[in-house]
Each structure stands twice: as structure tokens, then as C-alpha cells.
Write an enzyme that holds these catalytic residues in place. Structure first.
Site, PDB file in Angstrom:
ATOM      1  N   ALA A 113      21.103 100.067  20.408  1.00 41.73           N
ATOM      2  CA  ALA A 113      20.339 100.603  19.457  1.00 41.73           C
ATOM      3  C   ALA A 113      20.762 101.299  18.208  1.00 41.73           C
ATOM      4  O   ALA A 113      20.010 101.858  17.317  1.00 41.73           O
ATOM      5  CB  ALA A 113      19.712 102.110  20.305  1.00 41.73           C
ATOM      6  N   ASP A 114      22.056 100.729  17.823  1.00 43.03           N
ATOM      7  CA  ASP A 114      22.878 101.356  16.680  1.00 43.03           C
ATOM      8  C   ASP A 114      22.167 100.793  15.421  1.00 43.03           C
ATOM      9  O   ASP A 114      22.025  99.346  15.452  1.00 43.03           O
ATOM     10  CB  ASP A 114      24.146 101.216  16.823  1.00 43.03           C
ATOM     11  N   ILE A 115      21.716 101.431  14.282  1.00 41.14           N
ATOM     12  CA  ILE A 115      21.039 100.705  13.283  1.00 41.14           C
ATOM     13  C   ILE A 115      22.178  99.770  12.499  1.00 41.14           C
ATOM     14  O   ILE A 115      22.016  98.739  12.018  1.00 41.14           O
ATOM     15  CB  ILE A 115      20.593 101.709  12.355  1.00 41.14           C
TER      16      ILE A 115
END
Length: 293
Positions: A247-249
């Protein structure tokens, strides 16, 4: 060896190990005392409640890494050296990891950043606080906010800043953090985590011996700590090798760039891309971040 009131030790490790790229990444945080020209960094550590500063300087090469470690006479240098080895991951076989990724789509990135280790934050408590502070902020303001926090409530020794202790943070009021531009909720999270440490409900020493799953079950119960924070803490607080925060941008943007996508990849696409990267997913994460930093 003692010289002029300093303890000096020369350390040789197995290459590859690119300390120059380590310093480049550490220099992104304004709290870190990095000297690119002398290839050195001052590392603040709490060793048995004593504030210890170690000066680590690279004097070797990528393939033949060597370091000079300096510390003030009387400091617990033996335990400090052990902690330094943990922070800089001097025992991790980077050649084996690089060889693993030469057979994957990440091969060009691993060649570009060859020998870059996964360096830990200098203290597990400060790592967890930093993860909370950085949540949902752009990197520039996240560093600014963290610097304000440490400069206001931490302490300085020989020009090096130490994060405030759990006791100090637990005693803060939300309004004091709001004055630094913390959101009210984030201020509550930071203070609440410190309270858990002070109460003895969160012990970083015992976490070192627990599995990722055990740590996840314990931390997820604490208000303000979600999966992203736990994954980052496992990587940069404890040095776990097989974490991939999908989920890390930053990782999403790096994968978009790598695979020349028009939009960020879906979670299903990310899982498909990452097949074959285990058991070193943390290094996949690190090198993907490096590819866009």
C-alpha cells in the site's frame, strides 16, 4: 585502542557494501549528522540509558569495505559496536541478495544500487514514532515535522540530536504537539505509544525475539498503528528481510516507473510482479524506493 581520549576501532567486513549510498540516503533526514566528503556519520545511541555517539567513517571500497569507528573513552563501546553492526547490517550477505535479484525484473535497479544495505533507524522507539509522524505526509514535510519534534523535546550532545525518551513523550500534552503542526489525532497516537512503553506494555527488547506475526498482533492493537506502520517498523526498526508494504505510495510509483504503466498498479498486479522476490522482499522495497528518490 585509545588515542587522545577517543576509542578507535578498525572494522573490515565482507563486500559488497556501498556506504556512500548509505550516506546518501541518511542525508535525506536533516536530523542525521552526515559528512559526505569525509564519508562519515555520527550515530546517536542509548546504551544502557547512556547517550553514546559513535563516529563511523568509511575508509574502504565497495568490494573491500572498511570502517573506522570512534567513540569517547568510557562509553560502552563494546555494546555500541554490536548495535552499530545491527544498524548498518554488516553481517547481511548482500552478494547473495544481489545474485537473487539478477534473475528478476529488478535486476537493473539492483545493478544501479549494487551493495546498498537496509540500514536501520538508530533506535526502535524513535523508528516507531517516525513511522507515525510520517503517516500520510509528503517526505519533505514529514522530515520537517520530525525535526521540530526532536529539536523541541529531545536533547543534543556534541551536535548530535537524540529523540526524546518515552517518559518525556508520555508526559506531553496534545496541545504541545499541535503547536508544532501535528494533527490532533497524530499527537494522540505519539503520546499514546509512549505511554504503552512507560507502562511496560510495549518492550522493544522482547520484540527482537518475536516473529513478524507475533509483533503484528501486538502492535495492531495500539491506537494509530496500522499495517503500513508495522511493516516499516519491522524493516527499519528490526531489520526483517521479507516485508513488502504493497500500500506504500512510493513502491507503487516505483513499480509504475519500472513497468512503464500509465497508472499505479493494482494490488493484484503488485502481487504478480513480486512473485520470485522472496525471501528478500524488504530489499525489493528498499531498491524500489531508491529508484525514485
Amino acid at each position: 585502542m585509545l588515542r587522545d581520549g577517543l576509542f578507535l576501532e578498525t572494522l573490515q567486513i565482507k563486500g559488497p557494501y556501498n556506504f556512500d549510498l548509505v550516506l546518501d540516503r541518511l542525508s535525506m533526514d536533516p536530523l542525521n549528522q552526515v559528512d559526505i566528503d569525509s564519508r562519515s556519520v555520527k550515530v546517536p545511541m542509548l546504551i544502557e540509558n547512556e547517550a553514546v555517539i559513535a563516529h563511523v567513517q568509511a575508509v574502504g571500497t565497495l568490494d573491500n569495505p572498511k570502517f573506522i569507528i570512534k567513540g569517547t573513552e568510557g562509553e560502552n563501546i563494546v555494546k555500541a559496536e554490536k548495535r552499530l553492526a545491527e544498524i548498518f547490517q554488516w553481517d547481511v550477505p548482500l552478494e547473495i541478495i544481489s545474485e537473487h535479484f539478477r534473475k528478476t525484473d529488478l535486476a537493473p535497479i539492483f545493478e544501479q544500487h549494487y551493495g546498498t544495505p537496509l540500514v536501520l533507524d538508530f533506535d526502535p522507539f524513535s523508528c516507531l514514532l517516525k513511522c507515525i509522524i510520517h503517516q500520510q505526509l509528503n517526505l519533505s514535510f514529514a522530515h520537517t515535522l520530525t525535526e521540530r519534534f526532536v529539536n523541541t523535546f529531545g536533547f543534543e550532545k556534541e551536535g548530535v540530536w537524540f529523540y526524546p525518551s518515552p517518559e518525556t513523550v508520555a508526559a506531553l500534552q496534545v496541545e504541545e504537539l499541535r503547536a508544532l503542526q501535528f494533527s490532533g489525532r497524530k499527537a494522540e497516537y505519539v503520546i499514546g505509544i509512549a505511554m504503552e512503553v512507560v507502562k511496560g506494555n510495549l518492550d522493544f527488547t522482547s520484540l527482537r525475539d518475536q516473529s513478524n506475526e507475533e509483533i503484528y498482533k501486538q502492535l495492531i492493537k495500539i491506537r494509530g498503528i496500522g499495517p503500513w506502520t508495522i511493516q516499516n517498523f519491522l524493516m527499519f526498526g528490526l531489520g526483517r528481510l521479507n516485508l513488502f508494504p504493497v500500500a506504500d505510495i512510493g513502491i507503487q510509483n516505483a513499480l509504475k516507473k519500472l513497468y512503464k504503466l500509465d497508472v499505479k498498479p493494482t494490488l493484484e498486479e503488485i502481487e504478480s510482479f513480486s512473485k520470485g522476490w522472496e525471501p528478500y522482499l524488504s530489499y525489493a522495497s528498499l531498491y524500489l524506493w531508491r529508484s525514485i528518490e
